[in-house]
Write an enzyme that holds these catalytic residues in place. Structure first.
Site, PDB file in Angstrom:
ATOM      1  CG  HIS A 130      58.529  42.048  52.994  1.00 31.23           C
ATOM      2  ND1 HIS A 130      59.782  41.723  53.433  1.00 31.23           N
ATOM      3  CD2 HIS A 130      58.181  43.170  53.648  1.00 31.23           C
ATOM      4  CE1 HIS A 130      60.169  42.617  54.329  1.00 31.23           C
ATOM      5  NE2 HIS A 130      59.214  43.511  54.480  1.00 31.23           N
ATOM      6  CB  CYS A 154      64.183  37.495  51.896  1.00 32.24           C
ATOM      7  SG  CYS A 154      64.880  36.978  50.319  1.00 32.24           S
ATOM      8  CG  HIS A 155      62.737  40.132  54.864  1.00 31.36           C
ATOM      9  ND1 HIS A 155      62.803  40.353  53.508  1.00 31.36           N
ATOM     10  CD2 HIS A 155      63.770  40.816  55.412  1.00 31.36           C
ATOM     11  CE1 HIS A 155      63.844  41.143  53.256  1.00 31.36           C
ATOM     12  NE2 HIS A 155      64.436  41.442  54.385  1.00 31.36           N
ATOM     13  N   GLY A 156      61.009  35.794  56.153  1.00 29.76           N
ATOM     14  CA  GLY A 156      60.173  34.875  56.919  1.00 29.76           C
ATOM     15  C   GLY A 156      58.683  34.939  56.669  1.00 29.76           C
TER      16      GLY A 156
END
Length: 190
Positions: A130, A154-156
């Protein structure tokens, strides 16, 4: 004799006994000097574009995997980025094989992500696809996400036991670098 001198042209006078003119020699010498000069300028320019010794040293990484037990993973460094080497358990292999690859965002089977004869050894780059964070799950006690593989805090993004993206914003699976087994216990990455 007067007739011979009257019929002689400047070109025939300038020729020597071998049939070459002085002008031909000067042309050949000038082109040769230009070629040598051009090579003298181009060689340093081309050689400065070659990778330095420290970059060449990092172009491959050799990893001993003999101490990795089933269910364990190690972190290494390859080209200044984290590298995960995980020995899968039979249960993790079965869980990865049970997933229909066609239903995945980035469809790949576990067999496509490992080397033939070494289905239990998964080698991936430890960089989330990502935004480049380092996922958790390679060290003892780290969160492995909903699918038992890796979890990017960080963003799952959630990865399964074959390091395939299953949930979250990551667009693709964790990258499998070029590698080969040089022996049953040694991997050469790069």
């Amino acid at each position: 004799m007067a007739d011979t001198a009257a019929t002689a042209t400047p070109d025939s006078v300038a020729q020597n006994e071998d049939g070459y003119r002085r002008r031909d020699f000067i042309n050949i010498a000038a082109v040769s000097a230009a070629g040598v000069g051009g090579a003298a300028v181009l060689l340093p320019l081309i050689s400065q574009m070659a990778p330095s010794k420290d970059v060449l040293a990092e172009s491959t990484t050799e990893i001993d995997v003999s101490a990795i037990e089933p269910g364990q993973a190690i972190k290494a460094v390859f080209r200044k980025q984290p590298l995960f080497v995980r020995r899968l358990t039979p249960q993790e292999i079965a869980a990865a094989d049970a997933v229909d690859a066609g239903s995945l965002r980035d469809p790949q089977t576990l067999a496509e992500r490992t080397k033939e004869g070494h289905l239990d050894m998964l080698v991936t780059m430890g960089v989330c696809t990502h935004l480049g964070c380092v996922p958790l799950g390679a060290a003892e006690g780290e969160v492995r996400g909903e699918f038992g593989g890796y979890f990017c805090p960080c963003h799952g993004s959630h990865y399964d036991t074959a390091a395939r993206i299953r949930k979250g914003p990551a667009p693709s699976n964790l990258l499998v670098p070029d590698y080969e087994f040089t022996s049953d216990t040694t991997i050469l990455v790069g």
